[in-house]
Scaffold this motif. Structure first.
Motif, PDB file in Angstrom:
ATOM      1  N   ARG A 152       0.697  -1.240   0.049  1.00 31.99           N
ATOM      2  CA  ARG A 152       0.151   0.120   0.068  1.00 31.99           C
ATOM      3  C   ARG A 152       0.838   1.231  -0.054  1.00 31.99           C
ATOM      4  NH1 ARG A 152      -4.359   0.105   4.715  1.00 31.99           N
ATOM      5  NH2 ARG A 152      -4.648  -1.863   3.591  1.00 31.99           N
ATOM      6  N   ALA A 153       0.494   2.194  -0.704  1.00 26.80           N
ATOM      7  CA  ALA A 153       1.283   3.459  -0.833  1.00 26.80           C
ATOM      8  C   ALA A 153       0.370   4.628  -0.735  1.00 26.80           C
ATOM      9  CB  ALA A 153       2.006   3.480  -2.078  1.00 26.80           C
ATOM     10  N   ILE A 154       0.649   5.867  -0.178  1.00 27.41           N
ATOM     11  CA  ILE A 154       0.010   6.944  -0.178  1.00 27.41           C
ATOM     12  C   ILE A 154       0.876   7.884  -0.730  1.00 27.41           C
ATOM     13  CG2 ILE A 154      -1.213   8.882   1.219  1.00 27.41           C
ATOM     14  CD1 ILE A 154      -1.688   6.583   3.509  1.00 27.41           C
ATOM     15  N   MET A 189      -0.121  -4.142  -5.527  1.00 28.23           N
ATOM     16  CA  MET A 189      -0.033  -3.012  -4.636  1.00 28.23           C
ATOM     17  C   MET A 189      -1.354  -1.935  -4.805  1.00 28.23           C
ATOM     18  SD  MET A 189       3.022   0.118  -4.515  1.00 28.23           S
ATOM     19  CE  MET A 189       3.877  -0.670  -3.238  1.00 28.23           C
ATOM     20  N   GLU A 190      -1.826  -1.401  -3.758  1.00 30.07           N
ATOM     21  CA  GLU A 190      -2.729  -0.474  -3.605  1.00 30.07           C
ATOM     22  C   GLU A 190      -2.224   0.954  -3.382  1.00 30.07           C
ATOM     23  OE1 GLU A 190      -6.950   0.927  -1.138  1.00 30.07           O
ATOM     24  OE2 GLU A 190      -5.301  -0.858  -0.466  1.00 30.07           O
ATOM     25  N   VAL A 191      -2.377   1.852  -4.522  1.00 33.35           N
ATOM     26  CA  VAL A 191      -1.943   3.263  -4.516  1.00 33.35           C
ATOM     27  C   VAL A 191      -3.142   4.128  -4.147  1.00 33.35           C
ATOM     28  CG1 VAL A 191      -0.713   5.098  -5.782  1.00 33.35           C
ATOM     29  CG2 VAL A 191      -0.165   2.640  -6.108  1.00 33.35           C
ATOM     30  N   ILE A 192      -3.083   4.885  -2.953  1.00 37.05           N
ATOM     31  CA  ILE A 192      -4.048   5.787  -2.455  1.00 37.05           C
ATOM     32  C   ILE A 192      -3.476   7.155  -2.857  1.00 37.05           C
ATOM     33  CG2 ILE A 192      -5.299   6.629  -0.579  1.00 37.05           C
ATOM     34  CD1 ILE A 192      -4.742   3.975   0.773  1.00 37.05           C
ATOM     35  N   ALA A 193      -4.046   7.917  -3.763  1.00 39.11           N
ATOM     36  CA  ALA A 193      -3.663   9.348  -4.281  1.00 39.11           C
ATOM     37  C   ALA A 193      -4.651  10.199  -3.276  1.00 39.11           C
ATOM     38  CB  ALA A 193      -3.969   9.438  -5.858  1.00 39.11           C
ATOM     39  N   VAL A 194      -3.739  11.175  -2.777  1.00 39.14           N
ATOM     40  CA  VAL A 194      -4.369  12.180  -2.096  1.00 39.14           C
ATOM     41  C   VAL A 194      -4.057  13.604  -2.581  1.00 39.14           C
ATOM     42  CG1 VAL A 194      -4.265  10.809  -0.149  1.00 39.14           C
ATOM     43  CG2 VAL A 194      -2.435  12.203  -0.416  1.00 39.14           C
ATOM     44  N   ASP A 195      -4.853  14.752  -2.330  1.00 31.68           N
ATOM     45  CA  ASP A 195      -4.879  15.906  -2.770  1.00 31.68           C
ATOM     46  C   ASP A 195      -4.380  16.622  -1.449  1.00 31.68           C
ATOM     47  OD1 ASP A 195      -5.187  15.808  -5.599  1.00 31.68           O
ATOM     48  OD2 ASP A 195      -7.219  15.520  -4.954  1.00 31.68           O
ATOM     49  N   LYS A 196      -4.851  16.591  -0.277  1.00 26.83           N
ATOM     50  CA  LYS A 196      -4.730  17.421   0.790  1.00 26.83           C
ATOM     51  C   LYS A 196      -4.245  16.604   1.914  1.00 26.83           C
ATOM     52  CE  LYS A 196      -8.476  20.730  -0.546  1.00 26.83           C
ATOM     53  NZ  LYS A 196      -9.779  21.317  -0.183  1.00 26.83           N
ATOM     54  N   LEU A 197      -3.880  17.285   3.019  1.00 28.28           N
ATOM     55  CA  LEU A 197      -3.364  16.390   4.280  1.00 28.28           C
ATOM     56  C   LEU A 197      -4.571  15.933   4.859  1.00 28.28           C
ATOM     57  CD1 LEU A 197      -1.319  15.906   6.388  1.00 28.28           C
ATOM     58  CD2 LEU A 197      -1.841  18.105   7.700  1.00 28.28           C
ATOM     59  N   SER A 198      -5.653  16.467   4.936  1.00 26.93           N
ATOM     60  CA  SER A 198      -6.888  15.647   5.337  1.00 26.93           C
ATOM     61  C   SER A 198      -7.345  14.597   4.735  1.00 26.93           C
ATOM     62  CB  SER A 198      -8.102  16.609   5.434  1.00 26.93           C
ATOM     63  OG  SER A 198      -8.306  17.115   4.129  1.00 26.93           O
ATOM     64  N   ASP A 199      -7.148  14.328   3.261  1.00 23.65           N
ATOM     65  CA  ASP A 199      -7.345  13.228   2.688  1.00 23.65           C
ATOM     66  C   ASP A 199      -6.406  11.974   3.286  1.00 23.65           C
ATOM     67  OD1 ASP A 199      -9.228  14.599   1.235  1.00 23.65           O
ATOM     68  OD2 ASP A 199      -7.932  15.104  -0.400  1.00 23.65           O
TER      69      ASP A 199
END
Length: 456
Positions: A425-427, A441-451
């Motif tokens: 898993r990757a953020i 692998m699961e890739v988690i894409a984020v835009d903000k710190l809250s995400d």
């Protein structure tokens, strides 16, 4: 007899003054001016070794830049792939390389191993000014190195060294160390500003003239910077720093200046009984993690030169008994840690103003890029909440002041490196998310710190 001339040189920035003053006007440092006796002109227009005579050995022909030969400069391997990586591909004929480091880091060991191996096929002259020939021979025997073919010289006089080098005509000249060398025309003691500057200038001039590779060993001060005048770093072509404490078996070689390659390359070595051994896969040694995951521990992917390296960051957040909570960071910039904690409070809703925050990068690695921001914050959150993060999680990304997660260079290669080491898993920043994640692998894409906090 001509009157001897002198000047005052700043040991921090190399600025020159006609008379002594308490503060350097260039770098604003106090009590850094040292007197240097200048070499006088010789009859016939020549000069004694020094800065003023350096230009005399260079070509006086004026050429058009478009007519300069762009053929690749031939390089010779140092027999260490990690050493060649930091140098930019190998040793360049006519170059001057300065290798610095703390006492016991392995500077002399690295150069002795390199010289003994290269001496089997090339002409090497190893000059030692700190040890006797028997001491060097004992170390080579202990390290089980081939000793035949390596020319040795125990000498500190630069004039004598240059005379021997003219006779032996070596392809590589090793000086251990520049702080022990001295010129007869300079009245100050070896290791002083004048001696180090003029000795390095004379040796560098010989290397350029004869197309010889010059390897210099340099001492460092108590704060880890190169000892001697700052102008020494301007004379040489490459400045390398070998880092590593006596309590660690690993050494990191980092380039601080390189005219023939990138300066952000990192070489990793292990100090063994047989000397320094290069580490082919640095991520493996920095990921020696415990079976049971502890709160505050997280793996991040940093980019060093031309390759990604996985390192572990650890955070400890504890209630402070002081009026001014402590912020201690080892391996990352302490000011950046304070800034990230402010972002966490403003955009993450987690207050750490009454907590002591300690941060450490495992393995003694110094992280200089901003891709570690997100991993640092998530490790702090893990310790603050006393909840361990998944062992198969890897994180990277830059955090902006408004709480946004910014992309970092070479994101695809970082994810591939993590997948190769078994992370599931990757953020990552949304702009670094691949169109198709690596298998398994699961890739988690984020835009903000809250995400990113919600993804945990």
């Amino acid at each position: 007899m001509a009157k001897a001339k002198s000047a005052f040189v700043c040991t921090e920035c190399g600025a020159e003054y006609r008379k002594w003053q308490g503060q350097c006007s260039s770098c604003q440092e106090w009590n850094t001016l040292s007197e240097v006796h200048l070499a006088s002109a010789r009859p016939g227009g020549g000069t004694t070794p020094g800065r003023s005579g350096y230009a005399g050995d260079l070509s006086r022909e004026v050429v058009d830049l478009g007519n300069v030969d762009l053929s690749e400069v031939p390089r010779m391997s140092s027999t260490f792939a990690e050493f060649d990586r930091v140098l930019g591909g190998g040793l360049v004929p006519g170059s001057a390389v300065l290798l610095g480091g703390n006492p016991g880091a392995g500077k002399s060991t690295l150069l002795l191993q390199t010289a003994c191996k290269l001496a089997q096929q090339r002409r090497i002259l190893y000059v030692t000014g700190e040890e006797s020939l028997s001491q060097v021979a004992m170390r080579a025997h202990r390290l089980q190195l081939p000793t035949s073919g390596l020319k040795m010289l125990a000498e500190t006089s630069v004039e004598t060294i240059l005379a021997v080098a003219e006779r032996e005509n070596p392809e590589i000249l090793v000086i251990d160390s520049i702080q022990t060398m001295h010129l007869e025309d300079i009245s100050s003691a070896p290791g002083g500003v004048a001696q180090v500057r003029e000795s390095a200038a004379a040796l560098t001039r010989f290397a350029k003239k004869t197309n010889t590779v010059l390897l210099l060993v340099g001492h460092v001060t108590k704060d880890g910077t190169l000892a001697g005048p700052k102008v020494l770093e301007h004379m040489i072509d490459a400045s390398l720093l070998l880092e590593g404490g006596a309590d660690s078996r690993f050494r990191t070689l980092r380039g601080q200046k390189n005219r023939f390659g990138a300066v952000n390359e990192l070489g990793v070595f292990a100090m063994l009984e047989q000397g320094l051994k290069e580490v082919k896969n640095p991520s493996a040694i920095f990921l020696s993690r415990q079976e049971e995951q502890a709160p505050g521990s997280l793996v991040m992917v940093v980019w060093e030169g031309t390759r990604p390296i996985l390192v572990e960051v650890q955070a400890l957040v504890d209630e402070s008994a002081l009026g001014n909570p402590r912020r201690v960071a080892v391996g990352v910039d302490q000011n950046r840690l304070a800034m990230l904690l402010a972002v966490l409070n403003r955009h993450g809703g987690l207050f750490t103003g009454d907590q002591d925050v300690f941060l450490n990068v495992v393995g003694g690695v110094k992280v200089l890029e901003t891709s570690a921001d997100l991993a640092v914050l998530l490790a702090v959150v893990s310790s603050l909440q006393n909840r361990a993060l998944p062992k198969e999680l890897v994180v990277f990304g830059e955090v902006g002041l408004s709480g946004e997660i910014r992309p970092v260079p070479s994101g695809q290669e970082r994810i591939a490196e993590a997948a190769k080491h078994g992370f599931l898993r990757a953020i990552v920043p949304r702009a670094n998310a691949p169109k198709q994640a690596p298998k398994g692998m699961e890739v988690i894409a984020v835009d903000k710190l809250s995400d990113a906090l919600d993804a945990l």
